[in-house]
Every structure is written in C-alpha cells, then in structure tokens.
Motif scaffolding. Structure first.
Motif: not given
Length: 401
Positions: A15-17, A19, A53, A56-58, A140
């Motif tokens: 997946t692109a994003s 955690t 970040k 796109g990662h958390r 978020d």
C-alpha cells in the motif's frame, strides 16, 4: 525459520501509505561519555521522518535519552543509582529533549506532540483506548507523536522496562505496518561481531523462539540506556504478535528505511543490511493484545494440564472455573490480570512452569482459594455471594503460548 543469506525484499505491504514506528535509543541521541547531543544523528532522523511523511506515510517516534540529556544539562558525569535522583534528572532532560526535537522539526514547519506513558496509563481499558484515540487523532492531523516513558514518575512496578518494549506496545496501539528498532549495529548477528569474526548476520526470522537458541545476545546496552539486543528480541516478539513487521537497523543511517519499505526495490544489493522479523499472519485482536501487554501481572494461577492442549490449540471455548485450578500465587484483587501457568514435567522428572495465557480474574486470590478449599462448584455455597459464574471469562483470556 532463520535466514543468514541475502534474499529479495519480501513480506512487505504494497500500500502507498504505511504507519511506521521508529524507536531511537540513547546511544543514537547522546554521546555516552560527554552526554552532548549527537545533533548530526538527530538531524538525519528528523529529515528521514520528514521525507517519509512527504511520501504519504504516518510516523510515530519513540525516543530515549531523557536521562542522558538531563545529565548534560546538570553537568553530571554519571547516572546516579538513587531512583529519586534519576527521576529528577529525567524531568530536567525531558524538556530539553523535546525542545531539541521541536527546534529540528520546526525547521520544516512540522508539528510534534509529546506523549509520556507508564504501564499504569494503559492498565485501565478506558485509558488505553483514550491513548489509542489520541495517537490516531494526532496522526490524522499530520502531527508526529514523540513517545517516551514517563521516567520522572516511573517506578519498577509500572515501568515498561525499556523503550524497545514501549515501542512495540506503541506499534500495536496504532496498528503499525513496521516497527524500526534503530541501534548501533546494522542488524542482529549470531554473536557479537566486534569479538567474533565468524558472527553471521540474521536477515529474516519468522520464529523468534527458534532464533533464541541459535544466537548469543548478552550485551545489556550502553551505560546510559536500558536496552540491548535481548530487549529488541522481546520487542520483536511483542510487535510481530500484533501483526507488525519489525526491523533492526542502524540508527546512524535512518535514510536506509526508505529502500527497506519500498516494494519497488527488489535488487538485494540495493537493500541495506537489516534484520526483518516477519509479522504473524493471524495477529492478536486489540483487546487480547491489551490484556497480554497493557496490563500489569498481579499474580499467578496454576491450571490443570488437561486444559493445556485446548489453550495451545487456541480452542478455549469455555470459561475458567475453580475446579481447573491447582494453586494460586500472589495477592491480587478482582479485575486484575494474572498469568495462567501449567506445571510440566520433562523426561528427567524436572518441573518447568509454562505460562500459557493471561487473563482478568473475577475474584480475588483469597476468594479463589476459599472456593478451591471448599471444593464447591457453586460459588454462592463457597463465598455466600456470587459476582460471576467463573474465575476468568473466555473473553478476558489471551493466549500467550
């Protein structure tokens, strides 16, 4: 399975994003002798998080070094042994540590948040859920939560023990895809590579128990830190049980995280040396995870070996009743957590205590012993009252074997 050879970059989410939880130890933040901050390392860590970040990662950062930073601020050369002194030094250092992070992240207009935890904060289910909700809300909002143990008030009974364990619990709380344990070596080795030239790197492991019998890890960590390679194995065990892929990598080169998590990098030569612990395919559910790793263990309940097979097979469909209990150790009250232990006799006749599960009791240790001594299946006949039909409800039992 334990792998000692180069392999392709497998077992990664596509997946692109993602955690990610990054744990940075004291040795990556403070000089062990002078206690001066290693600003070069800190800057690279911050820049790596900013880059993650932007992809796109958390990201959650678990940091040590409150005591090391406090020693430098107070111009003290060694960490004292007195608990109150260590707590006071940590209180001084935590503010300085967050100030450094805020300054570095502030160069990129990246907001950060401080989260200080003890095991007590997670022992109550509502507090645990509040902490989970807070972390999710911060992520978020695009904020980078910075977590540390609250060393200024922690005592032995409520400490996580080390930030490796704390980072594994944090990874489970945010349902992370990856936990990175950043240390002073590239990966886990079968022995200390500084003293044994024949030590081999461990690249992939999906059976930590088997791995423990094949390697030597005796180093306790630095003089400032509390961890070492042993605690990283414990953290990997906790995190993978929650479905989190765990990686041991060098803290001085945090930029290596990018090719490690990039599914497009398939050439082994382009993947930095690291150790990957494969996440369990069937992770524990949130409540079971909380029971196992969020709750303080207040005592031990010994159960009959006849129910061990059902527990081992994950087929505990029944509640735990007093007639299945052989012995109780410790003084605990209702709604506290206890280990469920079975006594196993090996081929030599030696007794070994095996922890098979952990659960929340409906009765205190004194009440359970009264029920057992009365040899009554009816709790009202034994105690004169009944708060629950059983000692531990199946929904409040988490298998640990």
């Amino acid at each position: 399975m334990v792998v000692y050879r180069n392999i392709q970059n497998t077992h990664r989410p596509t997946t692109a994003s993602l955690t990610l939880v990054l744990k940075v130890g004291t040795s990556s933040i403070c000089d062990e002798v002078s206690h001066y901050p290693l600003l070069g390392n800190l800057s690279r860590i911050v820049e790596t998080i900013i880059q993650l970040k932007r992809l796109g990662h958390r990201v959650v950062l678990v940091t040590s070094a409150a005591v090391g930073t406090g020693l430098r601020r107070l111009n003290m050369s060694e960490k004292p042994k007195k608990l109150a002194s260590i707590q006071a030094i940590a209180a001084v250092g935590q503010g300085r540590l967050m100030s450094m992070y805020d300054d570095l992240f502030g160069q990129f207009n990246q907001p950060v948040a401080q989260i200080l935890l003890t095991r007590n904060d997670l022992a109550d289910r509502s507090q645990y859920l509040n902490a989970v909700n807070c972390l999710e809300e911060l992520l978020d909002m695009g904020v980078v939560p910075i977590i540390n143990e609250n060393d200024s008030i922690s005592v032995k009974e409520i400490k996580f023990g080390d930030n490796d364990t704390l980072s594994a619990i944090a990874a489970g709380m945010v349902k992370a895809d990856y936990l990175f344990l950043m240390t002073d070596v590239d990966c886990l080795y079968t022995d200390n590579p500084r003293s044994n030239p024949d030590a081999r790197p461990v690249l992939v492991c999906d059976d930590i128990e088997q791995l423990k019998h094949q390697i030597k890890v005796s180093a306790p960590g630095s003089s400032l830190g509390t961890g070492g390679m042993i605690t990283k194995l414990v953290a990997a065990d906790l995190a993978t049980a929650a479905g989190v892929t765990t990686v041991i990598a060098r803290g001085a080169t945090p930029e290596n995280i990018m090719p490690i998590i990039d599914p497009l990098v398939t050439d082994p030569k382009k993947i930095p040396l690291h150790t990957r612990f494969v996440a369990k395919p069937q992770p524990l559910m949130d409540r079971k995870w909380w029971i196992l790793h969020g709750l303080h263990t207040a005592g031990t309940v010994y159960v009959e070996s006849t129910i061990t097979k059902d527990i081992h097979d994950g087929q505990v469909d029944n509640d735990l009743f007093a007639h299945s209990i052989s012995k109780v150790e410790g003084n605990f009250v209702e709604h506290q957590a206890v280990n469920l232990v079975v006594e196993h006799k090996d081929s030599n006749g030696l007794i070994d205590n095996i922890t098979i599960a952990k659960g929340i009791v409906n009765y205190s240790s004194a009440e359970i012993m009264r029920i057992m001594l009365a040899k009554q299946s009816n709790i009202i006949d034994s105690l004169g009252y009944k708060d629950a039909n059983c000692i531990i409800n199946r929904d409040n039992m988490a298998i640990s074997l």
